[in-house]
Design an enzyme around this catalytic site. Sequence first.
Site, PDB file in Angstrom:
ATOM      1  N   HIS A  20      63.626  28.569  83.169  1.00  0.00           N
ATOM      2  CA  HIS A  20      65.030  28.653  82.721  1.00  0.00           C
ATOM      3  C   HIS A  20      65.988  29.026  83.856  1.00  0.00           C
ATOM      4  CE1 HIS A  20      67.238  29.361  78.668  1.00  0.00           C
ATOM      5  NE2 HIS A  20      68.095  28.975  79.574  1.00  0.00           N
ATOM      6  N   TYR A  34      66.538  31.247  73.043  1.00  0.00           N
ATOM      7  CA  TYR A  34      67.489  30.892  71.977  1.00  0.00           C
ATOM      8  C   TYR A  34      67.083  31.473  70.611  1.00  0.00           C
ATOM      9  CZ  TYR A  34      69.010  27.331  75.385  1.00  0.00           C
ATOM     10  OH  TYR A  34      69.426  26.666  76.508  1.00  0.00           O
ATOM     11  N   LYS A  92      61.917  26.255  77.318  1.00  0.00           N
ATOM     12  CA  LYS A  92      62.092  26.892  78.630  1.00  0.00           C
ATOM     13  C   LYS A  92      61.468  28.275  78.659  1.00  0.00           C
ATOM     14  CE  LYS A  92      66.609  24.699  78.553  1.00  0.00           C
ATOM     15  NZ  LYS A  92      67.048  24.903  77.164  1.00  0.00           N
ATOM     16  N   ASP A  96      66.503  20.074  72.648  1.00  0.00           N
ATOM     17  CA  ASP A  96      66.394  21.057  73.728  1.00  0.00           C
ATOM     18  C   ASP A  96      66.467  22.466  73.149  1.00  0.00           C
ATOM     19  OD1 ASP A  96      66.758  21.469  76.872  1.00  0.00           O
ATOM     20  OD2 ASP A  96      68.091  22.883  75.848  1.00  0.00           O
TER      21      ASP A  96
HETATM   22  P1  NAP Z   1      78.271  22.083  74.947  1.00  0.00           P
HETATM   23  O1  NAP Z   1      77.219  21.221  74.338  1.00  0.00           O
HETATM   24  O2  NAP Z   1      79.028  21.601  76.109  1.00  0.00           O
HETATM   25  O3  NAP Z   1      79.345  22.492  73.837  1.00  0.00           O
HETATM   26  C1  NAP Z   1      78.970  23.019  72.605  1.00  0.00           C
HETATM   27  C2  NAP Z   1      80.248  23.409  71.860  1.00  0.00           C
HETATM   28  O4  NAP Z   1      81.020  22.234  71.570  1.00  0.00           O
HETATM   29  C3  NAP Z   1      79.980  24.077  70.544  1.00  0.00           C
HETATM   30  O5  NAP Z   1      80.968  25.077  70.374  1.00  0.00           O
HETATM   31  C4  NAP Z   1      80.166  22.949  69.516  1.00  0.00           C
HETATM   32  O6  NAP Z   1      80.586  23.503  68.296  1.00  0.00           O
HETATM   33  C5  NAP Z   1      81.247  22.136  70.165  1.00  0.00           C
HETATM   34  N1  NAP Z   1      81.179  20.696  69.851  1.00  0.00           N
HETATM   35  C6  NAP Z   1      80.077  19.920  69.790  1.00  0.00           C
HETATM   36  N2  NAP Z   1      80.393  18.639  69.562  1.00  0.00           N
HETATM   37  C7  NAP Z   1      81.735  18.588  69.455  1.00  0.00           C
HETATM   38  C8  NAP Z   1      82.652  17.540  69.205  1.00  0.00           C
HETATM   39  N3  NAP Z   1      82.240  16.287  69.035  1.00  0.00           N
HETATM   40  N4  NAP Z   1      83.991  17.856  69.157  1.00  0.00           N
HETATM   41  C9  NAP Z   1      84.411  19.128  69.335  1.00  0.00           C
HETATM   42  N5  NAP Z   1      83.582  20.161  69.582  1.00  0.00           N
HETATM   43  C10 NAP Z   1      82.255  19.897  69.643  1.00  0.00           C
HETATM   44  O7  NAP Z   1      77.689  23.523  75.349  1.00  0.00           O
HETATM   45  P2  NAP Z   1      76.266  24.222  75.337  1.00  0.00           P
HETATM   46  O8  NAP Z   1      75.750  24.387  73.949  1.00  0.00           O
HETATM   47  O9  NAP Z   1      76.392  25.455  76.158  1.00  0.00           O
HETATM   48  O10 NAP Z   1      75.319  23.212  76.148  1.00  0.00           O
HETATM   49  C11 NAP Z   1      74.537  22.213  75.533  1.00  0.00           C
HETATM   50  C12 NAP Z   1      73.067  22.571  75.533  1.00  0.00           C
HETATM   51  O11 NAP Z   1      72.579  22.728  76.864  1.00  0.00           O
HETATM   52  C13 NAP Z   1      72.750  23.929  74.905  1.00  0.00           C
HETATM   53  O12 NAP Z   1      72.858  23.927  73.504  1.00  0.00           O
HETATM   54  C14 NAP Z   1      71.388  24.187  75.447  1.00  0.00           C
HETATM   55  O13 NAP Z   1      70.419  23.421  74.749  1.00  0.00           O
HETATM   56  C15 NAP Z   1      71.554  23.707  76.883  1.00  0.00           C
HETATM   57  N6  NAP Z   1      71.959  24.811  77.811  1.00  0.00           N
HETATM   58  C16 NAP Z   1      71.078  25.187  78.781  1.00  0.00           C
HETATM   59  C17 NAP Z   1      71.404  26.209  79.646  1.00  0.00           C
HETATM   60  C18 NAP Z   1      70.419  26.598  80.715  1.00  0.00           C
HETATM   61  O14 NAP Z   1      70.614  27.654  81.351  1.00  0.00           O
HETATM   62  N7  NAP Z   1      69.398  25.804  80.949  1.00  0.00           N
HETATM   63  C19 NAP Z   1      72.637  26.872  79.565  1.00  0.00           C
HETATM   64  C20 NAP Z   1      73.524  26.469  78.582  1.00  0.00           C
HETATM   65  C21 NAP Z   1      73.181  25.422  77.729  1.00  0.00           C
HETATM   66  P3  NAP Z   1      79.784  23.302  66.898  1.00  0.00           P
HETATM   67  O15 NAP Z   1      78.346  23.615  67.138  1.00  0.00           O
HETATM   68  O16 NAP Z   1      80.466  24.302  66.018  1.00  0.00           O
HETATM   69  O17 NAP Z   1      80.020  21.888  66.490  1.00  0.00           O
END
Ligand code: NAP
Length: 266
Positions: free
Chosen positions: A110, A52, A77, A47
């Site tokens: 988005h 990004y 997106k 994704d």
């Molecule tokens: P998330 O996946 O809930 O959390 C990511 C965080 O968790 C990072 O700080 C990562 O750190 C840490 N992490 C990952 N695996 C872990 C584990 N097993 N144990 C402990 N910590 C862990 O948050 P997100 O990145 O905001 O959301 C996921 C994806 O959704 C995004 O990357 C993006 O592709 C998408 N997104 C879309 C929107 C939208 O508006 N459409 C908004 C937000 C996000 P490290 O990387 O340092 O491991």
Amino acid sequence: MNNLPFIRLNNGVKMPQIGLGTYQSGPGRETRQAVIAALEAGYRLVDTASMYGNETDVGAAIRESGVPREQVFVTSKLWNDDHGYERALRACRETLRRLGVSYLDLYLIHWPDGGLLEETWSALERLQAEGLVRAIGVSNYTISHLEEMLDYAQVPPAVNQVEFHPFMYRRGLLQWSSERNIALEAYRPLARARKMHEPTLVDVARDHDKTVAQVLLRWSLQHGAIVIPKSVHVERIRENLDVFDFALSEAEMDRLDGLDEVSRIT
Ligand code: NAP
């Protein structure tokens, strides 16, 4: 790892139920290494988004991984300043160029920002008709955005990507979407790692000999959502995929449902 689960979207396209998120995955080495590690571990969904700033690296990593393009489900997106019919067509072509691919598997609006949602959606419909995109959808849409959209859409959205985890459990949206065959894709499925010490989660994780991250992902998967946890660390990337050898009981799902705070994690 080819037995990972998938969701059949409302236009018949198969979408893996788990993938790698790349928001705040830095351009250059960081994103390339994360995407390659994920594909090596067995992920088949990545994704990204024009916002990004890492589409070029996502594309390069897919090529470098040696996994054939058609085996990787690529989502991107359309950013807020690209709304409008012509702008959206151009934005998608730019995304394809940066990724170095001839088609996207899923292209999302988005955010429901600005006053041009209908024109923008119409452009996405054209992109799908022309074969540049296999499925189209939206992100951050509420039920009222979706209701309004279903009035003008020729093609209904296949996916709505929204924040979804036990602290932001969108029970109503989930139910509404599943009744209309719009897949719910959970972003921030790990609640951005901000709730890793929450006692209920720690308890449930201990009972299954799993990590809190794995329990959070199971919760979303068992609610039928597609999950896209982000990590740039190889061990965590692997850990986040290792969620298919256990299941939360109904009582555990209920306990986690009860954590809802109805608020976004910032
Ligand atoms: P998330 O996946 O809930 O959390 C990511 C965080 O968790 C990072 O700080 C990562 O750190 C840490 N992490 C990952 N695996 C872990 C584990 N097993 N144990 C402990 N910590 C862990 O948050 P997100 O990145 O905001 O959301 C996921 C994806 O959704 C995004 O990357 C993006 O592709 C998408 N997104 C879309 C929107 C939208 O508006 N459409 C908004 C937000 C996000 P490290 O990387 O340092 O491991």
